[in-house]
Design an enzyme around this catalytic site. Structure first.
Site, PDB file in Angstrom:
ATOM      1  N   ASN A  11       0.863  -1.180   0.000  1.00 43.18           N
ATOM      2  CA  ASN A  11       0.000   0.000   0.000  1.00 43.18           C
ATOM      3  C   ASN A  11       0.899   1.228   0.000  1.00 43.18           C
ATOM      4  O   ASN A  11       1.536   1.532   1.001  1.00 43.18           O
ATOM      5  CB  ASN A  11      -0.884  -0.029   1.259  1.00 43.18           C
ATOM      6  CG  ASN A  11      -1.724   1.217   1.427  1.00 43.18           C
ATOM      7  OD1 ASN A  11      -1.791   2.051   0.514  1.00 43.18           O
ATOM      8  ND2 ASN A  11      -2.357   1.362   2.572  1.00 43.18           N
ATOM      9  N   LYS A  13       0.006   4.232  -0.193  1.00 40.02           N
ATOM     10  CA  LYS A  13      -0.649   5.397   0.436  1.00 40.02           C
ATOM     11  C   LYS A  13      -0.448   6.625  -0.469  1.00 40.02           C
ATOM     12  O   LYS A  13      -0.459   6.477  -1.690  1.00 40.02           O
ATOM     13  CB  LYS A  13      -0.120   5.600   1.860  1.00 40.02           C
ATOM     14  CG  LYS A  13      -0.163   4.298   2.674  1.00 40.02           C
ATOM     15  CD  LYS A  13       0.126   4.469   4.136  1.00 40.02           C
ATOM     16  CE  LYS A  13      -0.008   3.122   4.828  1.00 40.02           C
ATOM     17  NZ  LYS A  13       0.149   3.205   6.276  1.00 40.02           N
ATOM     18  N   HIS A  95      -9.336   1.146   5.300  1.00 34.16           N
ATOM     19  CA  HIS A  95      -8.038   1.337   5.954  1.00 34.16           C
ATOM     20  C   HIS A  95      -8.231   2.284   7.134  1.00 34.16           C
ATOM     21  O   HIS A  95      -9.038   3.217   7.053  1.00 34.16           O
ATOM     22  CB  HIS A  95      -7.019   1.897   4.958  1.00 34.16           C
ATOM     23  CG  HIS A  95      -5.624   1.856   5.489  1.00 34.16           C
ATOM     24  ND1 HIS A  95      -5.164   2.780   6.400  1.00 34.16           N
ATOM     25  CD2 HIS A  95      -4.602   0.995   5.264  1.00 34.16           C
ATOM     26  CE1 HIS A  95      -3.910   2.471   6.711  1.00 34.16           C
ATOM     27  NE2 HIS A  95      -3.545   1.389   6.038  1.00 34.16           N
ATOM     28  N   GLU A  97      -6.582   4.676   8.085  1.00 38.41           N
ATOM     29  CA  GLU A  97      -6.358   6.091   7.737  1.00 38.41           C
ATOM     30  C   GLU A  97      -7.600   6.674   7.063  1.00 38.41           C
ATOM     31  O   GLU A  97      -7.904   7.861   7.227  1.00 38.41           O
ATOM     32  CB  GLU A  97      -5.101   6.209   6.856  1.00 38.41           C
ATOM     33  CG  GLU A  97      -3.838   5.983   7.693  1.00 38.41           C
ATOM     34  CD  GLU A  97      -2.663   5.410   6.939  1.00 38.41           C
ATOM     35  OE1 GLU A  97      -2.662   5.416   5.692  1.00 38.41           O
ATOM     36  OE2 GLU A  97      -1.720   4.941   7.610  1.00 38.41           O
ATOM     37  N   GLU A 165      -4.828  -4.837  10.763  1.00 32.63           N
ATOM     38  CA  GLU A 165      -3.817  -3.797  10.936  1.00 32.63           C
ATOM     39  C   GLU A 165      -4.071  -3.055  12.250  1.00 32.63           C
ATOM     40  O   GLU A 165      -4.906  -2.129  12.289  1.00 32.63           O
ATOM     41  CB  GLU A 165      -3.877  -2.794   9.777  1.00 32.63           C
ATOM     42  CG  GLU A 165      -3.593  -3.411   8.420  1.00 32.63           C
ATOM     43  CD  GLU A 165      -3.044  -2.385   7.439  1.00 32.63           C
ATOM     44  OE1 GLU A 165      -2.015  -2.673   6.826  1.00 32.63           O
ATOM     45  OE2 GLU A 165      -3.631  -1.290   7.308  1.00 32.63           O
ATOM     46  N   GLY A 171       3.133   2.282  10.704  1.00 33.48           N
ATOM     47  CA  GLY A 171       4.125   3.335  10.549  1.00 33.48           C
ATOM     48  C   GLY A 171       4.871   3.677  11.828  1.00 33.48           C
ATOM     49  O   GLY A 171       5.580   4.681  11.879  1.00 33.48           O
ATOM     50  N   SER A 211       3.965  -2.108  10.222  1.00 32.26           N
ATOM     51  CA  SER A 211       5.419  -2.187  10.446  1.00 32.26           C
ATOM     52  C   SER A 211       6.027  -3.526  10.038  1.00 32.26           C
ATOM     53  O   SER A 211       6.966  -4.011  10.677  1.00 32.26           O
ATOM     54  CB  SER A 211       5.759  -1.851  11.904  1.00 32.26           C
ATOM     55  OG  SER A 211       5.389  -0.514  12.197  1.00 32.26           O
ATOM     56  N   GLY A 232       3.063  -1.127   4.166  1.00 26.61           N
ATOM     57  CA  GLY A 232       3.083   0.284   3.804  1.00 26.61           C
ATOM     58  C   GLY A 232       4.480   0.709   3.398  1.00 26.61           C
ATOM     59  O   GLY A 232       4.947   0.465   2.287  1.00 26.61           O
TER      60      GLY A 232
HETATM   61  P1  13P Z   1       3.421   0.394   7.511  1.00 23.99           P
HETATM   62  O1  13P Z   1       3.896  -0.916   6.897  1.00 23.99           O
HETATM   63  O2  13P Z   1       4.142   1.575   6.955  1.00 23.99           O
HETATM   64  O3  13P Z   1       3.413   0.305   9.003  1.00 23.99           O
HETATM   65  O4  13P Z   1       1.896   0.587   7.046  1.00 23.99           O
HETATM   66  C1  13P Z   1       1.005  -0.465   7.183  1.00 23.99           C
HETATM   67  C2  13P Z   1      -0.245  -0.121   6.477  1.00 23.99           C
HETATM   68  O5  13P Z   1      -1.001   0.736   6.892  1.00 23.99           O
HETATM   69  C3  13P Z   1      -0.544  -0.828   5.223  1.00 23.99           C
HETATM   70  O6  13P Z   1      -1.838  -0.587   4.794  1.00 23.99           O
END
Ligand code: 13P
Length: 251
Positions: A11, A13, A95, A97, A165, A171, A211, A232
């Site tokens: 992803n 983002k 998601h 976010e 997640e 992140g 992560s 991510g």
């Molecule tokens: P990270 O791998 O950067 O922690 O993000 C995970 C994520 O939100 C994937 O959709």
């Protein structure tokens, strides 16, 4: 029952310009015939070009969100059919976010998932608890509620992927313990079987996200009911994502 095909999903983002397509080329060169499914979800502006870049390769392209309506007066939104036409095979929905930044409710995520599947996309539906919810031992209750509210009325291994997640792991460099991941993934599997029947519940792939990086991928992929990852930051660099793919192929 056919074994579930593992899935490494990236992803991006709100990251990625056309120059970043060189990472996709490098990834395809490193994995000419991947031993697992591989998916990249770039920003909408890059979706068509990324899909063209991947044409003839097993690497699939996906969107990061879609609208529940097929078309209409929804400035700034993208329909599932538009994603499909641009070359997507999957779309990430719900998601954390999107839930946080755009106030998406479970009901909206469900409506989007119905639209996505009707259009011919597989929906990668995200669930996960906040740190406060985990600390108040509400994790499984929250996951149950999100699954009950966000999933469409029917699911299958071809139409739905569930991504766990934990919001606090995204992140942050933090990850749950392997026992915590196993507990939630086993719980999701049981909930799906209870709600949709054992065949459908067994066929849906469950991804862990938050992560994931080359250094922790192998141990996470060894956890029960983890069928892959939604990655991510580490999906932006071909070298990192390639190492995660290699770990999944070996799992
Ligand atoms: P990270 O791998 O950067 O922690 O993000 C995970 C994520 O939100 C994937 O959709």
């Amino acid at each position: 029952m056919a074994p579930r095909r593992k899935l490494a999903a990236g992803n991006w983002k709100m990251n990625g310009l056309s120059a970043n397509l060189s990472e996709v080329e490098a990834l395809m060169a490193a994995h000419p015939a991947p031993g697992c499914d591989v998916l990249l979800c770039p920003p909408a502006t890059l979706l068509h070009r990324l899909a063209q870049t991947c044409a003839g390769h097993a690497l699939a392209a996906g969107g990061q969100d879609c609208h529940a309506a097929g078309n209409g007066a929804h400035t700034g939104d993208t329909s599932a059919e538009m994603l499909l036409e641009a070359g997507a095979a999957y779309v990430i929905l719900g998601h954390s976010e999107r839930r946080a930044d755009h106030g998406e409710s479970n009901a909206e995520v469900r409506a989007k998932s119905v639209a996505a599947i009707e259009a011919g996309l597989a929906a990668v539906i995200c669930v996960g608890e906040t740190l406060a919810e985990r600390e108040s031992t509400r994790t499984l209750e929250v996951i149950r509620e999100q699954l009950a509210g966000s999933l469409p009325g029917q699911i299958s291994g071809d139409t739905v992927v569930v991504a766990y997640e934990p919001v606090w792991a995204i992140g942050s460099g933090l990850t749950p313990t392997l026992e915590q991941i196993a507990e939630v993934h086993d719980f999701i599997r049981a909930e799906l079987s209870r709600g949709f029947g054992e065949d459908a519940g067994d066929a849906v792939r469950l991804l862990y996200g938050g992560s994931v990086k080359p250094s922790n991928a192998s141990e996470i992929f060894a956890v029960s009911n983890v069928d892959g990852a939604l990655v991510g930051g580490a999906s932006l660099k071909a070298a990192d994502f390639s190492a995660i793919i290699t770990a999944l192929e070996a799992a």
